[in-house]
Scaffold this motif. Sequence first.
Motif, mmCIF file in Angstrom:
data_model
loop_
_atom_site.group_PDB
_atom_site.id
_atom_site.type_symbol
_atom_site.label_atom_id
_atom_site.label_comp_id
_atom_site.label_asym_id
_atom_site.label_seq_id
_atom_site.Cartn_x
_atom_site.Cartn_y
_atom_site.Cartn_z
ATOM 1 N N ALA A 153 0.836 -1.203 0.000
ATOM 2 C CA ALA A 153 0.000 0.000 0.000
ATOM 3 C C ALA A 153 0.873 1.255 0.000
ATOM 4 C CB ALA A 153 -0.918 -0.001 1.217
ATOM 5 N N GLN A 210 2.671 1.852 -3.228
ATOM 6 C CA GLN A 210 1.774 2.474 -4.219
ATOM 7 C C GLN A 210 1.610 3.972 -3.936
ATOM 8 O OE1 GLN A 210 -1.894 0.267 -4.173
ATOM 9 N NE2 GLN A 210 -0.986 -1.544 -5.093
ATOM 10 N N TRP A 211 1.581 4.313 -2.691
ATOM 11 C CA TRP A 211 1.464 5.733 -2.324
ATOM 12 C C TRP A 211 2.703 6.509 -2.774
ATOM 13 C CZ3 TRP A 211 -1.155 7.651 2.717
ATOM 14 C CH2 TRP A 211 -2.477 7.213 2.744
ATOM 15 N N GLN A 268 2.490 7.155 -6.259
ATOM 16 C CA GLN A 268 1.542 8.253 -6.493
ATOM 17 C C GLN A 268 2.222 9.607 -6.280
ATOM 18 O OE1 GLN A 268 -2.229 7.782 -7.024
ATOM 19 N NE2 GLN A 268 -1.630 9.754 -7.858
#
Lengths: 162, 196
Positions: A60, A63-64, A67
């Motif tokens: 998670a 992925q951040w 981003q």
Amino acid sequence: MKSRLFLFVLLIALLLAVPVSAQDNPPPDAPTDDEINAVAKNMYCPVCENVPLDVCPTLACEQWRAQIRELLAEGATEQEVYDYFVLHYGDRVLAEPPRTGLNWLIYIVPPVVILAGIVALYFALRNWRKPVAAAPQSQAEKSGEPEDEYMARLEEELAKRN
Amino acid sequence: MAETELELQTDAVETEVENERRGMSLWAKLLAWGLVLGLLAVVAVQLVATQQGNVGPGEPAPNFTLTTFAGEEIGAAEMQGKIIVLNFWASWCKPCEQEAADLQTAWEMYEPSGEVLFLGADYVDTQIEASKYLEKFSITYPNGPDLGTRISQAFRIRGVPETYFIDKEGNLAYVKIGPFTTLAEITDIIDGLLDS
């Protein structure tokens, strides 16, 4: 002939190598890992509480960080990245909560408590010292006679009774 | 005589000053206690909120609006009179993958009746990865990001996957923590709600 062949092979090798190296290196304006981590270290993913985003190993968080990279590459400022994450995931992602509503308590309470503690300590110390400074005067002091004389007389009287 | 009067006057002044000092310290104490109790109350409220656990069956379901990835808004009007299956998931959540296909199959079974609405709330996820996930499992029921984690906070979820079944009256009927392992597990709950 051999040298011409060697130059030809070298030229081909160089031509092949250029696109490969171009693919390996990120574009010059792409954000570096340090730039991404500088932003990420001020954020926490709600899934892995208490682990800053820059060092969090979960998928998670990975992925951040991707981003963040994407947003920075698009030209977003650090503040715009924070705003994006707050909009999508709430203000609990920020290491430093925004100064609104009940969040103010975080900023106000600790200094107020420390200040109150200092004041309380000052008054406590002052009161502890007071009884010593304002100790009641002995009868001898009040009457203006030296204490040893008073004691001497007392002992004299007691001796007479004995 | 004069000395005694002076002493009495001095004592009276000292008592007055002492009383004033005590009076001030009383107010200071009350203020300090008030602050401490106020702070404890705030901490207690926060603690109770975090320790409450999930919204339980029988409780009215929290109101929420889901904005799908396609931009469609699904709120109370769209949910009224329907059984709602609200699934919290994320692309990084491996157990979510276990139930993704079964949820889609169940949706395909109940969609024609119009009595059941499946909703997917994507929790703490990035849109790129979420889109890949939906594509991978061919999910067609409405899905959208849990913006600001508002929906998950309203339902007080503890993680993903979690699925909430809301009856036609808007009450929470069943809560599934963790992934469904079979399709029958999903359909049994929905059939039970349709029959009741």
